[in-house]
Design an enzyme around this catalytic site. Sequence first.
Site, PDB file in Angstrom:
ATOM      1  N   LYS A  46       4.973 -11.196   8.798  1.00 24.01           N
ATOM      2  CA  LYS A  46       5.931 -10.180   9.277  1.00 24.01           C
ATOM      3  C   LYS A  46       6.483 -10.580  10.650  1.00 24.01           C
ATOM      4  CE  LYS A  46       4.215  -6.142   6.698  1.00 24.01           C
ATOM      5  NZ  LYS A  46       3.661  -4.802   6.717  1.00 24.01           N
TER       6      LYS A  46
ATOM      7  N   GLU B 221      -6.594  -8.013  -0.495  1.00 26.95           N
ATOM      8  CA  GLU B 221      -6.504  -7.687   0.943  1.00 26.95           C
ATOM      9  C   GLU B 221      -7.856  -7.396   1.573  1.00 26.95           C
ATOM     10  OE1 GLU B 221      -2.953  -5.432   2.424  1.00 26.95           O
ATOM     11  OE2 GLU B 221      -2.659  -5.049   0.298  1.00 26.95           O
TER      12      GLU B 221
ATOM     13  N   THR C  37       8.646  -1.515   7.889  1.00 28.52           N
ATOM     14  CA  THR C  37       8.713  -2.562   6.855  1.00 28.52           C
ATOM     15  C   THR C  37      10.177  -2.820   6.509  1.00 28.52           C
ATOM     16  OG1 THR C  37       6.536  -1.988   6.062  1.00 28.52           O
ATOM     17  CG2 THR C  37       7.991  -3.078   4.488  1.00 28.52           C
TER      18      THR C  37
ATOM     19  N   ARG D 294      -2.928   0.592   3.134  1.00 30.56           N
ATOM     20  CA  ARG D 294      -3.502   0.631   1.775  1.00 30.56           C
ATOM     21  C   ARG D 294      -4.621   1.661   1.646  1.00 30.56           C
ATOM     22  NH1 ARG D 294      -5.079  -3.833   4.452  1.00 30.56           N
ATOM     23  NH2 ARG D 294      -7.278  -4.465   4.520  1.00 30.56           N
TER      24      ARG D 294
ATOM     25  N   SER E 217       6.939   4.236   3.824  1.00 32.70           N
ATOM     26  CA  SER E 217       6.400   3.112   4.606  1.00 32.70           C
ATOM     27  C   SER E 217       5.409   3.686   5.604  1.00 32.70           C
ATOM     28  CB  SER E 217       7.513   2.367   5.345  1.00 32.70           C
ATOM     29  OG  SER E 217       6.938   1.478   6.292  1.00 32.70           O
TER      30      SER E 217
ATOM     31  N   HIS F  15      -0.262 -11.487 -25.815  1.00 31.56           N
ATOM     32  CA  HIS F  15       0.806 -12.336 -26.337  1.00 31.56           C
ATOM     33  C   HIS F  15       1.015 -13.566 -25.466  1.00 31.56           C
ATOM     34  CE1 HIS F  15       1.970  -9.282 -29.319  1.00 31.56           C
ATOM     35  NE2 HIS F  15       1.496  -8.453 -28.401  1.00 31.56           N
TER      36      HIS F  15
ATOM     37  N   GLY G 136       0.803  -1.218   0.000  1.00 29.33           N
ATOM     38  CA  GLY G 136       0.000   0.000   0.000  1.00 29.33           C
ATOM     39  C   GLY G 136       0.837   1.270   0.000  1.00 29.33           C
ATOM     40  N   SER G 137       2.097   1.167   0.412  1.00 34.20           N
ATOM     41  CA  SER G 137       2.951   2.354   0.407  1.00 34.20           C
ATOM     42  C   SER G 137       3.655   2.536  -0.929  1.00 34.20           C
ATOM     43  CB  SER G 137       3.995   2.265   1.531  1.00 34.20           C
ATOM     44  OG  SER G 137       3.367   2.367   2.781  1.00 34.20           O
TER      45      SER G 137
ATOM     46  N   SER H 127       3.801   2.312   8.127  1.00 36.75           N
ATOM     47  CA  SER H 127       4.119   1.964   9.522  1.00 36.75           C
ATOM     48  C   SER H 127       5.508   2.448   9.919  1.00 36.75           C
ATOM     49  CB  SER H 127       4.067   0.445   9.699  1.00 36.75           C
ATOM     50  OG  SER H 127       5.056  -0.154   8.869  1.00 36.75           O
TER      51      SER H 127
HETATM   52  C1  F6R Z   1      -1.741  -3.164   4.615  1.00 37.01           C
HETATM   53  C2  F6R Z   1      -1.115  -3.029   3.293  1.00 37.01           C
HETATM   54  C3  F6R Z   1       0.228  -3.626   3.046  1.00 37.01           C
HETATM   55  C4  F6R Z   1       1.340  -2.697   3.571  1.00 37.01           C
HETATM   56  C5  F6R Z   1       2.713  -3.338   3.351  1.00 37.01           C
HETATM   57  C6  F6R Z   1       3.857  -2.418   3.733  1.00 37.01           C
HETATM   58  O1  F6R Z   1      -2.898  -2.359   4.631  1.00 37.01           O
HETATM   59  O2  F6R Z   1      -1.692  -2.481   2.422  1.00 37.01           O
HETATM   60  O3  F6R Z   1       0.361  -3.862   1.674  1.00 37.01           O
HETATM   61  O4  F6R Z   1       1.272  -1.452   2.920  1.00 37.01           O
HETATM   62  O5  F6R Z   1       2.799  -4.529   4.089  1.00 37.01           O
HETATM   63  O6  F6R Z   1       3.669  -1.876   4.997  1.00 37.01           O
HETATM   64  P1  F6R Z   1       3.921  -0.311   5.209  1.00 37.01           P
HETATM   65  O7  F6R Z   1       2.991   0.375   4.280  1.00 37.01           O
HETATM   66  O8  F6R Z   1       3.613  -0.073   6.650  1.00 37.01           O
HETATM   67  O9  F6R Z   1       5.362  -0.092   4.877  1.00 37.01           O
END
Ligand code: F6R
Length: 352
Positions: free
Chosen positions: A346, A237, A106, A153, A101, A253, A59-60, A103
Amino acid sequence: MSTTLELTRDAIAAVDTAGQLQDVLSMPDQLRDALWRVESAGLERHDAPGGLVVAGMGGSAIGGALARAALGDRASRAIMITRGYALPAWTTPDTTVLCASYSGNTEETLAAYEAAGALGARRIVSTTGGKLAEAARAEQVPVIPLPGGFQPRAAVAYSLVVALEVAGLCGAGERLHAEVDVAAAHAERLVEEWSPDSGEESLAKELARGLHGTVPQLSGAGLTAPIAYRWKTQINENAKIPAFACDLPELDHNEIAGWEGASELGRFTAVFLDDSDLHPRIRQRIELTRGLIASQGATTYRVDSVGETRTERLISLVLLGDLVSLYLAVLRSVDPSPVDVIDRLKRALAQG
Ligand code: F6R
């Protein structure tokens, strides 16, 4: 698969315990807030002849891909999205690296942040906090602070606008500040059209019902290529079902041949995301490809972007896909927000 469940606010609230619907419906305000946040971060213009790398995951990362598509040929330098631990070998001190990111924890993005530092590239961070914010503050790397409380996301308006603004500031693309502002007002009208308060015949609800009980295959090209990928990941998701994305003309193709055996394996639907600015041969391919797939018994949809500017049209389809994925979750009686399996993975990795 037909279902009689009506997609009302009450029906959605019964499964959407974290209120993700409201986050999606607030996209217009988030676009404006994102513009304000970048401005308030006081980033200085800093020319990057080596172009822009957006490093992030899930999502980032998608914001970078959407920003590149919104710019189209208004990008004057390479804009690359890296989803992983490493940076492209050509990253130099002339490159700007946006480490995104939500959070801030990541591990792939933290590794890319380190790699960018080792290569002497100019770094910018966008995050709500975590280890990334800590490291950036310790090294005087500029931070664009994102608001907390979203699923990463669901903060797509922020990741899009941040990448667009950073592209403008480092000379990789035109500044689209005003275009985003106008697109936010346009998105407000679309929210009304596709919200749960709209009739059951509204496009978002009709598509969700059409995809329900099937494996969706999303296709796009040019402006709509990263949006097709966004639909896929949102369906994965939020609705917790498999979905796949492929680009035109490439899919003509290879993937097109796979539809021959699709009905033996299950029910699939094909969704083509169209845009008035696509190459005329691509638009012709969409109709021809749809026809050939439909002749194998699959249901197909062609969905047009809505709006004048590239940014309006891009946001229209992102908003629609987000709503379709939420409605699909509700039709499946699945809470759209938790992604337990991603969290479990994770945690397992964090244990070494
Ligand atoms: C959760 C989501 C995931 C996170 C990914 C990276 O809603 O969409 O795809 O975006 O796991 O985490 P962040 O964005 O915190 O770096």
